[in-house]
Design an enzyme around this catalytic site. Structure first.
Site, PDB file in Angstrom:
ATOM      1  N   LEU A 187       0.911  -1.327  -0.018  1.00 41.51           N
ATOM      2  CA  LEU A 187       0.103   0.050  -0.023  1.00 41.51           C
ATOM      3  C   LEU A 187       0.826   1.173  -0.170  1.00 41.51           C
ATOM      4  O   LEU A 187       2.018   1.353   0.531  1.00 41.51           O
ATOM      5  CB  LEU A 187      -0.996  -0.116   1.321  1.00 41.51           C
ATOM      6  CG  LEU A 187      -1.890  -1.148   1.546  1.00 41.51           C
ATOM      7  CD1 LEU A 187      -2.564  -1.043   2.853  1.00 41.51           C
ATOM      8  CD2 LEU A 187      -2.972  -1.131   0.314  1.00 41.51           C
ATOM      9  N   ASP A 236       2.601  -5.979   2.566  1.00 37.32           N
ATOM     10  CA  ASP A 236       3.111  -5.208   3.856  1.00 37.32           C
ATOM     11  C   ASP A 236       3.574  -5.898   4.584  1.00 37.32           C
ATOM     12  O   ASP A 236       3.761  -5.160   5.921  1.00 37.32           O
ATOM     13  CB  ASP A 236       2.037  -4.172   3.933  1.00 37.32           C
ATOM     14  CG  ASP A 236       1.643  -3.082   2.863  1.00 37.32           C
ATOM     15  OD1 ASP A 236       2.845  -2.606   2.437  1.00 37.32           O
ATOM     16  OD2 ASP A 236       0.496  -3.154   2.397  1.00 37.32           O
ATOM     17  N   GLU A 239       5.552  -3.829  12.633  1.00 37.23           N
ATOM     18  CA  GLU A 239       5.100  -3.279  13.853  1.00 37.23           C
ATOM     19  C   GLU A 239       3.671  -3.000  13.950  1.00 37.23           C
ATOM     20  O   GLU A 239       3.110  -2.833  15.040  1.00 37.23           O
ATOM     21  CB  GLU A 239       6.065  -1.780  13.755  1.00 37.23           C
ATOM     22  CG  GLU A 239       5.267  -0.995  14.795  1.00 37.23           C
ATOM     23  CD  GLU A 239       6.063   0.452  14.788  1.00 37.23           C
ATOM     24  OE1 GLU A 239       6.757   0.711  15.675  1.00 37.23           O
ATOM     25  OE2 GLU A 239       5.788   1.043  13.874  1.00 37.23           O
ATOM     26  N   ASP A 240       2.929  -3.147  12.552  1.00 41.62           N
ATOM     27  CA  ASP A 240       1.741  -2.714  12.857  1.00 41.62           C
ATOM     28  C   ASP A 240       0.473  -3.865  13.204  1.00 41.62           C
ATOM     29  O   ASP A 240      -0.356  -3.455  13.805  1.00 41.62           O
ATOM     30  CB  ASP A 240       1.124  -2.266  11.133  1.00 41.62           C
ATOM     31  CG  ASP A 240       1.645  -1.006  10.761  1.00 41.62           C
ATOM     32  OD1 ASP A 240       1.898  -0.061  11.643  1.00 41.62           O
ATOM     33  OD2 ASP A 240       2.328  -0.788   9.743  1.00 41.62           O
ATOM     34  N   ARG A 257      -4.260  -5.967   5.189  1.00 36.72           N
ATOM     35  CA  ARG A 257      -3.202  -5.924   6.382  1.00 36.72           C
ATOM     36  C   ARG A 257      -4.117  -6.775   7.587  1.00 36.72           C
ATOM     37  O   ARG A 257      -3.326  -7.278   8.335  1.00 36.72           O
ATOM     38  CB  ARG A 257      -2.442  -4.942   6.772  1.00 36.72           C
ATOM     39  CG  ARG A 257      -1.850  -4.151   5.560  1.00 36.72           C
ATOM     40  CD  ARG A 257      -0.845  -3.356   6.048  1.00 36.72           C
ATOM     41  NE  ARG A 257       0.177  -3.768   6.774  1.00 36.72           N
ATOM     42  CZ  ARG A 257       1.068  -3.319   7.527  1.00 36.72           C
ATOM     43  NH1 ARG A 257       1.153  -2.110   7.467  1.00 36.72           N
ATOM     44  NH2 ARG A 257       2.150  -3.933   8.228  1.00 36.72           N
ATOM     45  N   ARG A 270      -6.433   4.525  10.083  1.00 37.49           N
ATOM     46  CA  ARG A 270      -6.122   3.193  10.428  1.00 37.49           C
ATOM     47  C   ARG A 270      -6.433   2.636  11.852  1.00 37.49           C
ATOM     48  O   ARG A 270      -6.703   1.498  12.309  1.00 37.49           O
ATOM     49  CB  ARG A 270      -4.658   2.668  10.144  1.00 37.49           C
ATOM     50  CG  ARG A 270      -4.114   2.934   8.836  1.00 37.49           C
ATOM     51  CD  ARG A 270      -4.545   1.796   7.861  1.00 37.49           C
ATOM     52  NE  ARG A 270      -3.959   2.034   6.510  1.00 37.49           N
ATOM     53  CZ  ARG A 270      -2.937   1.789   6.124  1.00 37.49           C
ATOM     54  NH1 ARG A 270      -2.061   0.867   6.956  1.00 37.49           N
ATOM     55  NH2 ARG A 270      -2.193   1.905   4.770  1.00 37.49           N
ATOM     56  N   HIS A 279       0.247   7.543   9.779  1.00 35.19           N
ATOM     57  CA  HIS A 279       0.471   7.052  11.199  1.00 35.19           C
ATOM     58  C   HIS A 279       1.136   7.969  12.057  1.00 35.19           C
ATOM     59  O   HIS A 279       1.785   8.702  11.794  1.00 35.19           O
ATOM     60  CB  HIS A 279       1.535   5.586  11.251  1.00 35.19           C
ATOM     61  CG  HIS A 279       0.748   4.071  10.865  1.00 35.19           C
ATOM     62  ND1 HIS A 279       1.231   3.190   9.808  1.00 35.19           N
ATOM     63  CD2 HIS A 279      -0.477   3.673  10.996  1.00 35.19           C
ATOM     64  CE1 HIS A 279       0.656   2.584   9.439  1.00 35.19           C
ATOM     65  NE2 HIS A 279      -0.428   2.630  10.228  1.00 35.19           N
ATOM     66  N   CYS A 308       8.568   0.689  11.682  1.00 31.46           N
ATOM     67  CA  CYS A 308       7.837  -0.175  11.118  1.00 31.46           C
ATOM     68  C   CYS A 308       8.260  -1.633  11.083  1.00 31.46           C
ATOM     69  O   CYS A 308       7.766  -2.658  10.923  1.00 31.46           O
ATOM     70  CB  CYS A 308       7.029   0.217   9.876  1.00 31.46           C
ATOM     71  SG  CYS A 308       6.963   1.948   9.405  1.00 31.46           S
TER      72      CYS A 308
HETATM   73  C1  CIR Z   1       0.940   0.458   4.796  1.00 27.19           C
HETATM   74  O1  CIR Z   1       0.418   1.302   4.220  1.00 27.19           O
HETATM   75  O2  CIR Z   1       0.267  -0.079   5.905  1.00 27.19           O
HETATM   76  C2  CIR Z   1       2.267   0.023   4.398  1.00 27.19           C
HETATM   77  N1  CIR Z   1       2.507   0.088   3.000  1.00 27.19           N
HETATM   78  C3  CIR Z   1       3.311   0.985   5.379  1.00 27.19           C
HETATM   79  C4  CIR Z   1       2.984   0.785   6.933  1.00 27.19           C
HETATM   80  C5  CIR Z   1       4.084   1.503   7.534  1.00 27.19           C
HETATM   81  N2  CIR Z   1       3.995   1.222   8.747  1.00 27.19           N
HETATM   82  C6  CIR Z   1       4.233   1.982   9.797  1.00 27.19           C
HETATM   83  O3  CIR Z   1       4.395   3.376   9.699  1.00 27.19           O
HETATM   84  N3  CIR Z   1       4.054   1.573  11.119  1.00 27.19           N
END
Ligand code: CIR
Length: 255
Positions: free
Chosen positions: A19, A61, A66-67, A86, A132, A163, A250
């Site tokens: 993404l 992703d 971390e997400d 995700r 998110r 984020h 991340c």
């Molecule tokens: C996203 O849009 O979820 C991923 N392409 C990037 C996530 C980056 N994560 C973060 O800042 N913790």
């Protein structure tokens, strides 16, 4: 910011489908893996025992480990990522958390929380509502965070920011690095703020790991500000992660 362990996941070839808010071209998976390996080496140099999980092609992703989870006091909280592509990352990560963390609990909610919206200090967990992370998810996270002895503070991530931690990071117990825009939101009024230099906002997603601050390469003025404030700065090339809106924080769960 004192960590003994980190969990990372190798970027998948499918990261090309990751993404992103605006398209500046696909990341090159091989180059991304090289940059990721340097990142893992830097975590090890900083004193962490790093476990590197295999790439998960099912989730483009998934390098941004971390997400889908938050680890507090060695206890992993499995989150509920807010992007539909995700959401499944949380369940896919759970077995590794079972193996490497002392306990695993699930955030039970109909809402959503991305780990990228969570900034932890010694005694507080700051969570920024964003596209998110919603209020429902944040409130349902509260008892899990309080059970670990932290206070939860719910803040707002300004609308154009992916984020909360895209534009902020903890530097020490009372200091954060933040973009002027996020600093102006008042989120860090009780803390000392070092602002990123003009035109260097992308450097705000840094990480303090034990004695060092890891900063994305290419932001010399911000690096200077940190050095002058007494931090030991290590720079890392994150050009491939940046193409899919990722940065340094991340790519690991630190605990
Ligand atoms: C996203 O849009 O979820 C991923 N392409 C990037 C996530 C980056 N994560 C973060 O800042 N913790």
């Amino acid at each position: 910011f004192e960590f003994t362990h980190a969990l990372c996941r190798v970027p998948a070839d499918s990261v090309c489908d990751g993404l992103r808010a605006s398209d500046r071209g696909d990341p090159d998976p091989a180059l991304f893996r090289n940059q990721h390996a340097a990142y893992v080496a830097a975590l090890r140099d900083a004193g962490c025992a790093v476990t590197v999980l295999e790439a998960d092609e099912a989730f483009p992703d998934s390098v941004f480990i971390e997400d889908p989870a938050l680890v507090l006091n060695g206890v992993a909280i499995v989150l509920r990522p807010g992007a539909p592509s995700r959401l499944g990352e949380a369940a896919a990560l759970r077995p590794a958390l079972e193996e490497h963390c002392r306990k695993v609990v699930d955030l039970k909610t109909e809402g959503f929380v991305d780990g990228g919206d969570i900034l932890c200090t010694d005694d507080r967990v700051l969570i920024g509502l964003s596209a998110r992370t919603d209020a429902r998810g944040a409130e349902d996270l509260r008892p899990l965070v309080e059970a670990q002895g932290y206070r939860l503070e719910v803040l707002q991530t300004p609308p154009e920011i992916l984020h909360f931690k895209t534009e902020s990071s903890l530097l020490d117990a009372e200091t954060v690095l933040a973009t002027p825009a996020l600093a102006a939101s008042g989120a860090f009024d009780s803390m000392r703020v070092i602002e990123t230099a003009p035109g260097e906002g992308a450097s705000a997603n840094a990480i303090r790991v034990n004695d060092v601050v890891m900063l994305s390469a290419g932001y010399p003025e911000t690096a200077d500000r940190l050095t002058q404030a007494g931090y030991e700065v290590v720079t890392l090339d994150t050009s491939q992660a940046a193409l899919v809106d990722g940065g340094l924080s991340c790519m690991s769960l630190r605990y």
